[in-house]
Design a protein around this motif. Structure first.
Motif, PDB file in Angstrom:
ATOM      1  N   SER A 241       0.825  -1.215   0.000  1.00 59.34           N
ATOM      2  CA  SER A 241       0.000   0.000   0.000  1.00 59.34           C
ATOM      3  C   SER A 241       0.857   1.262   0.000  1.00 59.34           C
ATOM      4  N   SER A 244       3.147   1.046  -3.843  1.00 61.73           N
ATOM      5  CA  SER A 244       2.508   1.017  -5.164  1.00 61.73           C
ATOM      6  C   SER A 244       2.560   2.366  -5.875  1.00 61.73           C
ATOM      7  N   SER A 285      -5.023   2.481  -5.359  1.00 65.86           N
ATOM      8  CA  SER A 285      -4.136   1.873  -4.359  1.00 65.86           C
ATOM      9  C   SER A 285      -4.508   2.326  -2.954  1.00 65.86           C
TER      10      SER A 285
END
Length: 301
Positions: A241, A244, A285
């Motif tokens: 997380s 990305s 994301s």
């Protein structure tokens, strides 16, 4: 050391590794783009696999994890291999036909497609926030593919869109296969399938190599191997997380390397569309990270 400070250091290292990995992948694409100028797309795709395979095997031996490559589902590995061969060949064609930054702008649409494919294939739930981000992202794709920028009908654009779809399908397969396959088997059979499959196709259109190709082949293999190692280390240090969003630093490298090697500069339409697509991908994301935190909170309660 303070646990919070230690965690912060790990995340910082993970981000640095990710940015460096993206840079190395960009160098790998530079090598493929150069070689595609005079070699067949089948050959370049073969060399992408063949130059990486020894490094992958050496890494597995050094980590003493060679035994983990044993596959549990050969059918899925075969399906992934076929799609990977197709998307890599299409990627090489895209790099040959388009400026590096233009190609990357199209490839950035992959998270949008992956989000949509995850619903019917992985049975994931996608809320209104992510659907909206996907819609906005595809508007960004339309902006950069308008006739004043790249157009819809060129070989480079069509191959780029198909390559992005193929890559997205492979990533969905990888997510599914992680339920039964090890990371080592996924890495090994990916490179092996590229080497064997693209190698067989390359025999149909093999063109002679020259001594000047050797440095580019070395760059292709070494940058790909280093990129894979840095990517592995990045995800070991920091959560996906966090990392990305830093994948999109690829556009910075594409702009710099494209101008350095080929004096390429994308149009404002391409840059504007790419910014919309990148913003959508970052937001997807972000929403994905929120969803996973909520799932963990439910499981812990």
């Amino acid at each position: 050391m303070n646990p919070i400070h230690q965690a912060s250091e790990h995340i910082s290292r993970g981000i640095i590794f990710m940015v460096l990995a993206v840079f190395c992948f960009a160098l790998m694409d530079v090598a493929m783009k150069h070689l595609a100028g005079h070699l067949s797309s089948f050959q370049v795709s073969f060399f992408r696999g063949a130059t990486s395979l020894p490094f992958v095997v050496l890494w597995l031996l050094s980590q003493r994890t060679l035994h983990k490559i044993r596959p549990n589902n050969l059918l899925l590995h075969g399906l992934r291999g076929v799609i990977s061969i197709a998307f890599l060949i299409l990627t090489v064609i895209t790099l040959r036909e388009l400026p590096l930054a233009n190609a990357y702008a199209i490839f950035f649409a992959a998270p949008l497609i992956i989000t949509l494919l995850s619903v019917p294939i992985l049975k994931e739930k996608v809320g209104v926030h992510r659907y909206t981000a996907v819609f906005v992202g595809f508007l960004g794709v339309l902006i950069m593919l308008n006739p004043n920028a790249m157009g819809f009908a060129s070989i480079g654009v069509v191959s780029g869109l198909l390559a992005t779809l193929g890559y997205s399908m492979v990533m969905i397969l990888v997510r599914y296969m992680h339920r039964s396959e090890t990371s080592e088997s996924l890495m090994f059979f990916f490179v092996l399938s590229l080497t064997l499959g693209c190698g067989a196709l390359a025999l149909t259109d093999w063109r002679p190599l020259s001594f000047t190709d050797i440095p580019w082949l070395l760059l292709l293999g070494i940058s790909g191997a280093i990129a894979q190692y840095l990517l592995t280390e990045a995800y070991r240090q920091a959560p996906p997380s966090v990392l990305s969003s830093f994948e999109y630093t690829a556009m910075i490298w594409a702009l710099l390397l494209g101008y350095f090697f080929w004096q390429e500069l994308p149009s404002m339409w391409v840059l504007a569309g790419a910014c919309v697509v990148i913003a959508s991908g970052v937001y997807i994301s972000h929403r994905e990270a929120i969803r996973k935190r909520q799932q963990r909170a439910i499981q812990d309660s």
